[in-house]
Scaffold this motif. Structure first.
Motif, short mmCIF file in Angstrom:
data_model
loop_
_atom_site.label_atom_id
_atom_site.label_comp_id
_atom_site.label_asym_id
_atom_site.label_seq_id
_atom_site.Cartn_x
_atom_site.Cartn_y
_atom_site.Cartn_z
N ALA A 1 6.54 12.39 2.45
CA ALA A 1 5.90 13.03 3.60
C ALA A 1 4.46 12.55 3.76
O ALA A 1 3.96 12.42 4.88
N MET A 2 3.79 12.26 2.67
CA MET A 2 2.41 11.77 2.73
C MET A 2 2.32 10.41 3.41
O MET A 2 1.32 10.10 4.04
N LEU B 1 0.83 -1.20 0.00
CA LEU B 1 0.00 0.00 0.00
C LEU B 1 0.86 1.25 0.00
O LEU B 1 0.61 2.19 -0.76
N ARG B 2 1.89 1.27 0.84
CA ARG B 2 2.77 2.44 0.91
C ARG B 2 3.50 2.66 -0.42
O ARG B 2 3.57 3.78 -0.92
N ARG B 3 4.03 1.58 -0.99
CA ARG B 3 4.75 1.72 -2.26
C ARG B 3 3.82 2.17 -3.39
O ARG B 3 4.18 3.04 -4.17
N ALA B 4 2.62 1.60 -3.45
CA ALA B 4 1.67 2.00 -4.48
C ALA B 4 1.25 3.46 -4.30
O ALA B 4 1.10 4.19 -5.27
N GLY B 5 1.09 3.88 -3.06
CA GLY B 5 0.74 5.27 -2.79
C GLY B 5 1.82 6.24 -3.21
O GLY B 5 1.54 7.31 -3.75
N ILE B 6 3.06 5.87 -2.96
CA ILE B 6 4.18 6.73 -3.38
C ILE B 6 4.23 6.85 -4.90
O ILE B 6 4.40 7.93 -5.45
N VAL B 7 4.04 5.72 -5.58
CA VAL B 7 4.05 5.75 -7.05
C VAL B 7 2.88 6.57 -7.57
O VAL B 7 3.03 7.38 -8.49
N ALA C 1 4.80 9.05 5.54
CA ALA C 1 5.74 8.95 6.66
C ALA C 1 6.95 8.09 6.32
O ALA C 1 7.32 7.17 7.04
N ALA C 2 7.55 8.39 5.19
CA ALA C 2 8.74 7.67 4.73
C ALA C 2 9.83 8.69 4.45
O ALA C 2 9.58 9.90 4.46
N THR C 3 11.03 8.21 4.20
CA THR C 3 12.11 9.12 3.84
C THR C 3 12.07 9.40 2.34
O THR C 3 11.54 8.60 1.55
N ALA C 4 12.65 10.51 1.97
CA ALA C 4 12.70 10.87 0.55
C ALA C 4 13.53 9.86 -0.24
O ALA C 4 13.20 9.53 -1.38
N GLN C 5 14.58 9.34 0.38
CA GLN C 5 15.42 8.34 -0.29
C GLN C 5 14.63 7.06 -0.57
O GLN C 5 14.75 6.47 -1.64
N TYR C 6 13.80 6.64 0.38
CA TYR C 6 12.96 5.45 0.19
C TYR C 6 11.99 5.69 -0.98
O TYR C 6 11.80 4.80 -1.82
N ALA C 7 11.40 6.87 -1.05
CA ALA C 7 10.47 7.18 -2.14
C ALA C 7 11.19 7.13 -3.49
O ALA C 7 10.66 6.60 -4.46
N ARG C 8 12.41 7.67 -3.54
CA ARG C 8 13.18 7.61 -4.79
C ARG C 8 13.47 6.18 -5.20
O ARG C 8 13.41 5.82 -6.37
N ALA D 1 9.31 13.42 -4.98
CA ALA D 1 9.58 12.28 -4.10
C ALA D 1 9.52 12.71 -2.64
O ALA D 1 9.03 11.97 -1.78
N THR D 2 9.96 13.91 -2.34
CA THR D 2 9.92 14.41 -0.97
C THR D 2 8.49 14.59 -0.49
O THR D 2 8.15 14.22 0.63
N GLU D 3 7.63 15.14 -1.33
CA GLU D 3 6.22 15.32 -0.98
C GLU D 3 5.53 13.97 -0.81
O GLU D 3 4.74 13.78 0.12
N ALA D 4 5.81 13.04 -1.71
CA ALA D 4 5.20 11.71 -1.63
C ALA D 4 5.65 11.00 -0.36
O ALA D 4 4.85 10.33 0.30
#
Length: 87
Positions: free
Chosen positions: A53-54, A33-39, A56-63, A48-51
Motif C-alpha cells: 500500500a505504501m 526504488l520500489r523493490r528496495a522500499g518494499i524490502v 501502490a503495488a499489489t500484496a502479491q507483488y510485495a510477497r 506485505a500488504t502494508e508495504a
C-alpha cells in the motif's frame, strides 16, 4: 478465499540494512526504488500488504519481492529487462 500468511524479510546485518537505506535514497530506477522500499518496509516490521500500500503495488507483488530478496539478496532488486522483439 483464505488469508495469505505474512511474509517478512530475513534478518539483516547492519551493513546490509545500511546498504538498503542507501539504495532507497539514491536509486534512479523506479523499479529498484520500489523493490528496495518494499524490502525496507518489511525489515521495519510492516506486513506485505502494508508495504504494498505504501508503494501502490499489489500484496502479491510485495510477497514476490520479499521472497526473491530472501533467496537472491540484493540482486533481486535489479530489474531484469530483456531487449529486443520477442521471437
Amino acid at each position: 478465499m483464505a488469508r495469505q500468511p505474512e511474509v517478512f524479510v530475513r534478518e539483516l546485518d547492519p551493513a546490509e540494512a545500511q546498504r538498503l537505506v542507501k539504495i532507497t535514497r539514491t536509486a534512479r530506477d523506479r523499479v529498484r526504488l520500489r523493490r528496495a522500499g518494499i524490502v525496507l518496509a518489511s525489515v521495519q516490521g510492516r506486513s506485505a500488504t502494508e508495504a504494498a500500500a505504501m508503494f501502490a503495488a499489489t500484496a502479491q507483488y510485495a510477497r514476490e519481492v520479499i521472497h526473491a530478496f530472501n533467496d537472491k539478496g540484493f540482486a533481486a532488486l535489479d530489474p531484469k529487462w530483456s531487449g529486443g522483439r520477442p521471437p
